[in-house]
Design a protein around this motif. Sequence first.
Motif: not given
Length: 214
Positions: A205-214
Amino acid sequence: MTRLADYYRDRAAEYDAVYAKPERQDDLARLHGMLRGLVAGQRVLEVAAGTGYWTHTMATSAAAVTATDLVPETLDVARARAYGPAPVTFRTADAFGLDQVPGDFDTAFIGFFWSHVLRADVPRFLAGLHDRLGSGARVIVLDNRYVPGSSTPVSRTTDAGDTYQRRTLNDGRSYEVLKNFPTEDQFTSDVAASAVDPQWTQLPYFWLATCTLR
Ligand SMILES: C[S@@+](CC[C@H](N)C(=O)[O-])C[C@H]1O[C@@H](n2cnc3c(N)ncnc32)[C@H](O)[C@@H]1O
């Protein structure tokens, strides 16, 4: 106030019912655990915190949480919860004006607001996060997948690919609300210019994403 903000002001008292949908409880339990781990020891800037549902979870493991929202009525609900052990600070702030929020932050958390950002506005939103948090900061995004029978149907899709829903409050008032349901590929492409190392977890039912700012 934008029309989106009007909708959330009017919905503040009934917002948390969305977290009671029975079919979503297994996913939510998993997400609480994931989020606690991701923010452990971090100074978190929470964007569009709403009624503080995820603030409560993050405060159990973060170093500190600053919970912001454009709509004071949602933060009034949030202030009524008990938090800890991390200190929690509330600020009325526009997600596109985070320079107004004092504090030092390692991580931004965006719960169920990414879907309310026009795809064309994503670069501006990420630029604001970058200006406020700086290079190397972690961004955590949590949002809905579109699930027929559980999600409110999409009522309109624009040429730019943004999707809208027609939502009705308990008293019958009706609103058209921007609600995008990005795929992993769309998210990865939308953040590519501003962030590195995108990671995507998909639940029913959901998505979780992570990323790191450049
Ligand atoms: C779907 S709710 C998410 C609330 C909370 N993060 C959660 O996950 O339970 C979206 C929130 O965005 C807030 N909001 C709408 N426009 C905003 C803006 N421009 N800046 C900051 N918050 C905004 C609304 O008031 C509402 O609380």
